[in-house]
Design a protein around this motif. Sequence first.
Motif, short mmCIF file in Angstrom:
data_model
loop_
_atom_site.label_atom_id
_atom_site.label_comp_id
_atom_site.label_asym_id
_atom_site.label_seq_id
_atom_site.Cartn_x
_atom_site.Cartn_y
_atom_site.Cartn_z
N UNK A 58 0.88 -1.19 -0.03
CA UNK A 58 -0.06 -0.15 -0.08
C UNK A 58 1.07 1.33 -0.24
N UNK A 59 1.52 1.49 -1.08
CA UNK A 59 2.16 2.68 -1.44
C UNK A 59 2.34 3.11 -2.74
N UNK A 60 3.19 4.16 -2.89
CA UNK A 60 3.23 4.57 -4.42
C UNK A 60 3.87 3.58 -5.49
N UNK A 70 -3.15 6.21 -9.63
CA UNK A 70 -4.10 7.15 -9.74
C UNK A 70 -3.36 8.33 -10.39
N UNK A 71 -4.19 9.67 -10.60
CA UNK A 71 -3.60 10.47 -11.28
C UNK A 71 -2.33 11.28 -10.84
N UNK A 72 -2.09 11.41 -9.43
CA UNK A 72 -0.93 11.89 -8.83
C UNK A 72 0.28 10.99 -9.08
N UNK A 73 0.04 9.56 -8.78
CA UNK A 73 1.10 8.39 -9.15
C UNK A 73 1.47 8.42 -10.52
N UNK A 75 1.43 10.95 -12.52
CA UNK A 75 2.11 11.84 -12.78
C UNK A 75 3.69 11.78 -12.37
N UNK B 24 -11.94 7.19 -5.30
CA UNK B 24 -11.28 6.57 -6.38
C UNK B 24 -9.71 6.94 -6.63
N UNK B 25 -8.93 7.34 -5.54
CA UNK B 25 -7.71 7.54 -5.68
C UNK B 25 -7.00 6.76 -4.36
N UNK B 26 -5.84 6.92 -4.41
CA UNK B 26 -4.91 6.20 -3.39
C UNK B 26 -4.96 7.01 -1.85
N UNK B 27 -4.64 6.41 -0.86
CA UNK B 27 -4.47 6.81 0.62
C UNK B 27 -3.52 8.14 0.46
N UNK B 28 -2.27 7.47 -0.52
CA UNK B 28 -1.19 8.68 -0.41
C UNK B 28 -1.79 9.91 -0.99
N UNK B 29 -2.73 9.70 -1.98
CA UNK B 29 -2.98 10.93 -2.68
C UNK B 29 -3.97 11.89 -1.80
N UNK B 38 0.40 18.15 -3.25
CA UNK B 38 -0.23 17.85 -4.53
C UNK B 38 -1.63 18.74 -4.83
N UNK B 44 -10.87 15.90 -10.53
CA UNK B 44 -10.53 15.37 -9.00
C UNK B 44 -11.17 16.52 -8.26
#
Lengths: 150, 69
Positions: A58-60, A70-73, A75, B24-29, B38, B44
């Motif tokens: 559970x990490x990038x 997702x979009x940030x990852x 990017x 629908x995104x990750x916990x890190x985001x 970010x 979004x």
Amino acid sequence: MMAFIRPRLRKPLGIALAGTVFAGAWALRGGDAWQLSIAMVVTVLVSAITTYVRAGEDNDEGALAGSRADERQKLLSLRSRALGWNFAMVAAFIGVTVGVAVKATWWWPFLVILAVADFAYLLGLSNYGVAQEDPADDVGPRPPARSPAS
Amino acid sequence: MRNRVREQRTQQEMSQAELAAALGVSRQTVISIESGRYLPSLPLAFTIARFFGLTVDKMFDPDEEEAGT
């Protein structure tokens, strides 16, 4: 075709396939290269299994390895690839320059890498719409408003 | 840019993981958005604002600096 493969399996399978093809190339070379080929298959399998395990984290890095970014990852991945591309270009430029300077015969593969990368860059600009800009719709002054009395 | 994601999430007593799943995104985001590291894309940003029943300009304030940045 990728849609039929579970996201977590995509990257490990890609690594396994590419590594097996490369190991096959060493096997086709003949001679003692088959030993290297077997070592390469083992290395590739370990790498594919490691990627599969990382894809469950559970990490990038896990999200990127498991093809669920997702979009940030995405990017992050894109920017990292761009950095890698820049380093590869600098390395290729140094390679071709040194190769030419020492009159080596191995300078041209570096030039091929530079040429392919430049072509891919131009292809990217074309594909992603740089050459398809719409004309501005605000050219020229607007006609003055006419008075209802005139 | 300051945002009210953490404030809204805690008001609704949601965890970051629950919000991430809902968006629908990750916990890190979610963590990166809350800390201001970010800036989300426009789609979004709309999804986040609609999820909390706010407008985008209520959720994200460009005139205020993120605390601690």
